[in-house]
Design an enzyme around this catalytic site. Structure first.
Site, PDB file in Angstrom:
ATOM      1  N   ASP A 268      38.219  42.011  43.112  1.00  0.00           N
ATOM      2  CA  ASP A 268      38.887  40.723  42.980  1.00  0.00           C
ATOM      3  C   ASP A 268      38.603  39.945  44.263  1.00  0.00           C
ATOM      4  OD1 ASP A 268      40.551  41.787  44.930  1.00  0.00           O
ATOM      5  OD2 ASP A 268      42.363  41.813  43.698  1.00  0.00           O
TER       6      ASP A 268
ATOM      7  N   ASP B  90      49.191  42.480  41.193  1.00  0.00           N
ATOM      8  CA  ASP B  90      48.546  42.303  42.500  1.00  0.00           C
ATOM      9  C   ASP B  90      48.879  40.925  43.065  1.00  0.00           C
ATOM     10  OD1 ASP B  90      47.358  44.794  42.447  1.00  0.00           O
ATOM     11  OD2 ASP B  90      45.539  44.072  41.469  1.00  0.00           O
TER      12      ASP B  90
ATOM     13  N   TYR C  11      46.863  40.043  28.977  1.00  0.00           N
ATOM     14  CA  TYR C  11      46.392  39.279  30.133  1.00  0.00           C
ATOM     15  C   TYR C  11      45.354  38.242  29.718  1.00  0.00           C
ATOM     16  CZ  TYR C  11      48.141  43.304  32.859  1.00  0.00           C
ATOM     17  OH  TYR C  11      48.915  44.299  33.410  1.00  0.00           O
TER      18      TYR C  11
ATOM     19  N   ARG D  16      40.826  44.962  36.938  1.00  0.00           N
ATOM     20  CA  ARG D  16      39.750  44.963  37.945  1.00  0.00           C
ATOM     21  C   ARG D  16      38.719  46.052  37.645  1.00  0.00           C
ATOM     22  NH1 ARG D  16      41.919  46.221  43.173  1.00  0.00           N
ATOM     23  NH2 ARG D  16      43.889  46.775  42.226  1.00  0.00           N
TER      24      ARG D  16
END
Length: 227
Positions: A85, A43, A71, A177
């Site tokens: 987010d 993203d 991550y 997310r």
């Protein structure tokens, strides 16, 4: 003697606020070839490892996409956003001051292993041939079916001031997310993802990635030397 067809794989640290396609376009223009693609979208508000394949190596994109991802990032509890987010405005949900580290760990445990996950509405998944984020931006609801994903590791590295720093190792198709959303639901105070960085895809590491401006300069220099 016939020259081998060109092929190359680039490990790039995607800059904040760039789309994955922006990076591909920049590399494509520098290389001056059409066959360039990335192996897994990040993203715009995420940073970290983006694998870009060029020439004959675009055939490897699917195999890179299927590999395990790692991550790091930060969740904020007590608030949420429509996109989970910072793409959308922050909305207060509930006072998180009662939440303890033990509460967080208990919720994290429920989101670790083989789980069913509903992708976020603001995602690039296609439903009935259309990207769901397009429907979300138009204010339309799209029914998203839960999908099986594997969260192999979910480690909390810091919990203070309503922020949770994490490290997550997961399968293809896992949305961080969505983990933020589900964590907020389990804690009953809401949550969103404040930051995200992809540190690994399979055996490819962010530590070995190049900054985009540096890579573009290298490509241009190489092209100049080939003239």
């Amino acid at each position: 003697m016939q020259e081998e067809p060109y092929g190359e794989v680039f490990l790039i640290n995607k800059p904040l606020e760039w789309t994955s396609f922006d990076v591909v376009k920049k590399v494509r223009n520098a290389l001056r070839i059409k066959k360039v693609g990335h192996a897994g979208t990040l993203d715009p508000l995420a940073t970290g490892l983006l694998i870009v394949c060029a020439g004959k190596m675009t055939k490897q994109i699917e195999s890179f996409m299927g590999q395990e991802k790692e991550y790091t990032g930060t969740f904020v509890i007590g608030e949420t956003t429509e996109s989970f987010d910072l793409e959308k405005p922050v909305i207060p949900v509930a006072d998180p001051s009662r939440i303890t580290f033990e509460d967080v760990q208990k919720a994290v445990k429920q989101l670790t292993g083989s789980i069913l996950q509903v992708p976020p509405m603001h995602s690039a998944i296609k439903v009935d041939g259309k990207r769901v984020y397009e429907a979300a931006r138009a204010g339309k609801e799209v029914k998203m079916e839960p999908r099986p994903v594997e969260v192999r590791e979910f480690e909390v590295t810091r919990f203070e001031n309503n922020e949770i720093d994490f490290r997550i190792v997961c399968s293809k198709g896992t949305y961080i997310r969505s983990i933020a959303r589900d964590l907020g639901d389990l804690l009953e105070v809401g949550a969103y993802m404040k930051s995200l960085c992809r540190t690994r895809i399979g055996s490819s590491l962010l530590a070995d990635a190049k900054e985009l401006p540096e890579l573009i300069e290298e490509i241009k220099l190489r092209k100049h030397e080939d003239l």
